[in-house]
Design a protein around this motif. Structure first.
Motif, short mmCIF file in Angstrom:
data_model
loop_
_atom_site.label_atom_id
_atom_site.label_comp_id
_atom_site.label_asym_id
_atom_site.label_seq_id
_atom_site.Cartn_x
_atom_site.Cartn_y
_atom_site.Cartn_z
N GLU A 37 11.59 19.18 3.44
CA GLU A 37 11.19 18.87 2.07
C GLU A 37 10.45 20.03 1.41
OE1 GLU A 37 9.42 15.02 1.48
OE2 GLU A 37 10.63 14.13 3.07
N LEU A 44 2.73 16.80 3.05
CA LEU A 44 3.54 15.63 3.37
C LEU A 44 2.66 14.46 3.79
CD1 LEU A 44 6.24 14.20 3.85
CD2 LEU A 44 6.24 15.20 6.16
N ARG A 69 13.01 8.07 7.84
CA ARG A 69 13.81 9.30 7.71
C ARG A 69 14.93 9.33 8.73
NH1 ARG A 69 13.80 14.65 10.13
NH2 ARG A 69 14.48 16.17 8.61
#
Length: 76
Positions: A37, A44, A69
């Motif tokens: 990301e 995060l 995820r």
């Protein structure tokens, strides 16, 4: 990967130091998630922290984020 005991890790969330206990496989996946990301592990974790609500602890929220995820990747 082994299912060893959780290991305490230090994070900085919203300018404050905190620690979280996570098993190595979850920590590795969290690092990969951050890299994918384009975020630091702290950024995060801070995002997950903001989204978790008050009913879940941070370590649990991190594990659930990793699980979501991996499920999404498995569906692809």
């Amino acid at each position: 990967m082994t299912a060893a005991r959780p290991r305490k890790r230090s994070l900085t969330l919203h300018g404050h130091r905190t620690s979280v206990s996570l098993e190595e496989p979850f920590w590795i996946e969290l690092q990969e998630m951050a890299r994918d990301e384009g975020l630091s592990i702290n950024a995060l974790a801070a995002r997950i922290d903001r989204e978790r609500g008050v009913s879940a602890g941070l370590a649990s929220a991190l594990r659930v984020a990793v699980l979501k995820r991996l499920r999404a990747l498995a569906e692809d």
